[in-house]
Scaffold this active site. Structure first.
Site, mmCIF file in Angstrom:
data_model
loop_
_atom_site.group_PDB
_atom_site.id
_atom_site.type_symbol
_atom_site.label_atom_id
_atom_site.label_comp_id
_atom_site.label_asym_id
_atom_site.label_seq_id
_atom_site.Cartn_x
_atom_site.Cartn_y
_atom_site.Cartn_z
ATOM 1 N N GLY A 23 0.615 -1.132 -0.010
ATOM 2 C CA GLY A 23 0.044 0.034 -0.078
ATOM 3 C C GLY A 23 0.678 1.300 0.105
ATOM 4 O O GLY A 23 2.106 1.214 -0.325
ATOM 5 N N LYS A 42 3.918 -5.587 8.939
ATOM 6 C CA LYS A 42 3.673 -4.314 7.940
ATOM 7 C C LYS A 42 5.025 -3.727 7.942
ATOM 8 O O LYS A 42 5.590 -3.059 9.043
ATOM 9 C CB LYS A 42 2.753 -3.313 8.641
ATOM 10 C CG LYS A 42 2.443 -2.017 7.882
ATOM 11 C CD LYS A 42 1.441 -1.180 8.225
ATOM 12 C CE LYS A 42 1.192 0.099 7.184
ATOM 13 N NZ LYS A 42 -0.123 0.743 7.579
ATOM 14 N N ASP A 136 -9.934 6.966 10.017
ATOM 15 C CA ASP A 136 -9.905 6.344 8.765
ATOM 16 C C ASP A 136 -10.666 5.022 8.557
ATOM 17 O O ASP A 136 -10.206 4.085 8.203
ATOM 18 C CB ASP A 136 -8.443 6.027 8.125
ATOM 19 C CG ASP A 136 -8.151 5.689 6.655
ATOM 20 O OD1 ASP A 136 -9.099 6.389 5.929
ATOM 21 O OD2 ASP A 136 -7.298 5.201 6.286
#
Length: 740
Positions: A23, A42, A136
């Site tokens: 991403g 991540k 978000d």
């Protein structure tokens, strides 16, 4: 998705097994703890790790995720925000995201919808009780696990008592799911901003659409701030709860505790809508504009690539081919001070939906009707590889697990398909087609060590029967910035041999060798077609290995013998575009370190005069380059398309479109076509870029991609478009699908 050659073997002591996705901020991997427990790791992109703002944001993400780890979120297992490349490991949550579920199966209803609503409210209550504002909440950040919904990705969240990270005056978020105050005054965002976002999520889950929709993020943001939500398709009982959540004033919305009470009182079946006949619809571009893989994501289909797949991935273009936007960044001035401009756009400057652009003599394929198909044999873990070429009523496609396929242009029906056993890598598309032969790439399966890693395969255009195959190299992307290890050139196909040591020309039908030409000593090359001429673009082994080709060399190739002409040095890095005025045109890349920041110049190579000339561009243009009818175009991530005169480097025109992340152009019927991975298409006038029409989306795909090859092919008056997930659709340019 399999690991790539450039991926690390482990992060923080956790052995990596697969990629879950990449991403805006980083790449997410599936890994295992020492006890065998699956975790999602991540890893922040290296260039962001060197940016102080992003490093601060990642520290905040780790801190927020630690604070809220509980029954409704992904628990943090380990993290090192101070590492050279910061990383965070969270519990791996199995299940699809809400976006993926709705794209595959449509909206939720009844007890499933009620359970989702309650689960989201419970998650929101726990997040707010921990003193965190998520900021978000969107469909791709909600995982539908077997135990209930889980809220993930705290990348832009913050503690209630913490200063907002300003990100140099930009607002970061996803407009369809952002609150009015988040768009207007991000420093004043509090817990009830998340309540607004949950309201939009529930509308989306129930209908497949959000309460605010428009052709661009800017218009959508305007609607969020100033207009009433569209709730006609929301079940009446749920609508009564959602409406107060979407109030423009935060103080008029319920708290997360109050919202949970309201949702628990909903009936199990939720009832229907008052709007008779207004049914729920499938989600479209709103699902895909903001896809951003996160530590907790859907379970992948893990099939390791063959031993040569990583080689195909080498090359400098991969620095930004898959660079999705960090989420849509909306300028403060555009939201607060440009209402008049927004109204002008709303009033129709995006073009007439029904305007015809096809040339008067263009005709539709006989019996044509609009169609929408998925090419069988495609791979879901390689979602945007299919490309096609039209020949009469035949449409030949390849990529995404397909060596080649033939469909009928009139209805999309399949004639034949030849599959590839291995997993294709980025950039592996159809090689080309002649009147009787189709050529594509085949990747060897991992358990087939005797087969060549990559082959060029020729098949009979009528039957799909394999005619011949030959091993192929895979380094052209490093040299030219584009995958061109094989090109169809007249009745021949010119390939890089399997040992990456020479160019070979073969008859496309028989496979008979016309000529072979070894690369210059210490160099690697790729074929570059330039109108009736053929070039070899070469770089030293050292530059190819360093993945930065600063000094490429061009050799004209004799089409009859393969003999290389005298070298022409080019000040690079440069990417071949095409031919204008008999000259080969290249775009010069602007580098920040080893990363490409866009294009800042035009290079023209005159083979007859043996002269190379350069023109600087007025600015550096970031995006996807292309060329059509003697003009160079760069398509930006946010939909800005710029036309550049290759003879002078001057800008001819720029046009802001509503289609983000487009590739193109493809010219036909008096129009230029650009399309994104979602299948959204915009048609522009070549003269001044005036929008002629824009379509809605047709697939769930990333819109932030850069460097993709064109997805559109033209068959008379019909336009055939390749979208993500190996989806194809076709329509009449006189009657383009309407937006929405």
């Amino acid at each position: 998705m399999s690991l790539r050659e450039s991926d690390p073997a482990e992060i923080g002591g956790y052995p990596l097994e697969a990629r879950l996705g990449s991403g805006g901020m980083g790449t997410v991997f599936l890994a295992r703890t020492a006890s065998g427990r699956p975790v999602a790791v991540k890893l922040i992109h290296r260039h962001f790790a060197e940016d102080d703002e992003f490093r601060i944001r990642f520290r905040q993400e780790v801190a927020a995720a630690r604070r809220v780890s509980g029954a409704f979120t992904a628990a943090v297992v380990d993290a090192d925000p101070e590492a050279e490349q910061p990383w965070m490991a969270t519990a791996y949550i199995e299940g699809r995201t809400l976006a993926q579920h709705c794209a595959a199966e449509g909206p939720l209803s009844g007890a499933k919808l009620r359970n989702l609503a309650i689960g989201l409210a419970e998650a929101l209550r726990d997040i707010h009780r921990a003193g965190v504002v998520h900021r978000d909440l969107k469909p791709s950040n909600v995982v539908l696990s077997p135990e209930g919904p889980r809220v993930i990705d705290f990348g832009i969240s913050r503690a209630v008592d913490q200063e907002t990270l300003t990100m140099t005056g930009r607002i970061i978020g996803t407009p369809p799911f952002m609150s009015p105050e988040q768009l207007q005054s991000p420093r004043d965002v509090g817990p009830r901003s998340d309540v607004f976002s949950v309201g939009t999520l529930l509308v989306y889950a129930a209908t497949g659409r959000g309460p605010f929709e428009a052709d661009s993020p800017y218009l959508m943001a305007y609607q969020v701030v100033h207009e009433e939500p569209s709730l006609g398709a929301v079940p009446e009982a749920l609508r009564a709860v959602v409406e107060p959540c979407l109030h423009k004033e935060p103080g008029e919305r319920p708290s997360s505790d109050e919202l949970l009470v309201l949702l628990r009182n909903l009936p199990v079946d939720l009832g229907g809508t008052e709007a008779d006949g207004f049914g729920a619809v499938r989600p479209g571009d709103m699902v895909t504009q903001h896809l951003s893989p996160t530590p907790a994501t859907a379970a992948p289909t893990v099939e390791p690539a063959g031993p040569g797949a990583g080689k195909t991935l080498s090359g400098r273009r991969l620095r930004h081919r898959w660079r999705p936007a960090l989420a849509v960044a909306v300028a403060v001035a555009a939201i607060g001070g440009a209402v008049a401009a927004l109204n002008a756009v709303r009033s129709g400057s995006d073009g007439d939906q029904g305007r015809s652009v096809a040339a008067p003599g263009a005709a539709l394929p006989y019996g044509f009707k609009p169609w929408h198909k998925a090419v069988l044999g495609g791979r879901e873990d390689i979602p945007d590889e299919l490309r096609c070429v039209a020949r009469g009523d035949a449409v030949y496609c390849g990529g995404g697990g397909v060596v080649a396929a033939r469909l009928r242009a009139r209805d999309g029906s399949r004639v034949w398909t030849v599959k590839s056993p291995g997993v294709p890598a980025q950039g592996v598309h159809l090689v080309g087609a002649t009147s009787n032969t189709v050529l594509g790439y085949r990747i060897a399966a991992q358990d087939d060590p005797k087969s060549p890693l990559t082959e060029v395969v020729a098949v009979d255009a009528r039957t799909g029967r394999e005619l011949w195959s030959v091993p192929s190299g895979a380094q052209s992307q490093a040299v030219t910035g584009r995958t061109r290890d094989a090109v169809v050139f007249g009745s021949d196909v010119v390939t890089v041999d399997g040992s990456d040591s020479r160019l070979e020309a073969r008859d496309t039908r028989s496979g008979a060798v016309r000529w072979t030409t070894p690369f210059p000593a210490g160099a690697q090359c790729a074929p570059v077609p330039a109108g009736p001429r053929l070039f070899a673009m070469c770089a030293t082994d050292e530059e190819v290995d360093a993945v930065v080709v600063l000094h490429p060399t061009l050799y004209e190739v004799d089409r009859a013998t393969g003999r290389l002409g005298a070298p022409l040095a080019v000040d690079g890095p440069a990417v071949p575009m095409g031919v204008a005025g008999g000259r080969l045109v290249l775009l010069r890349e602007h580098l920040e370190g080893v990363a490409s920041d866009g294009y800042d110049g035009v290079v023209r190579v005159d083979p007859a005069a043996r002269k190379v000339t350069y023109s600087r561009l007025a600015r550096t243009y970031a995006g996807t380059p292309g060329m059509a009818d003697g003009t160079v175009y760069v398509s930006g991530q946010t939909g800005l398309i710029t036309a550049i005169d290759p003879s002078t480097g001057r800008r001819r025109w720029s046009r802001q479109t509503a289609v983000e992340g487009t590739s193109g152009p493809v010219a036909g019927g008096g129009a230029l076509y650009f399309s994104s991975a979602t299948g959204r298409v915009v048609a522009l006038s070549p003269h001044d870029g005036t929008p002629l029409w824009t379509t809605g989306p047709h697939a769930d795909g990333l819109t932030g991609e850069q460097g993709a090859s064109p997805r559109v092919t033209v068959a008379g008056r019909a336009v055939i478009v390749a979208a993500a997930n190996n989806t194809l659709f076709a329509f009449d340019t006189h009657k383009p699908p309407k937006t929405g």
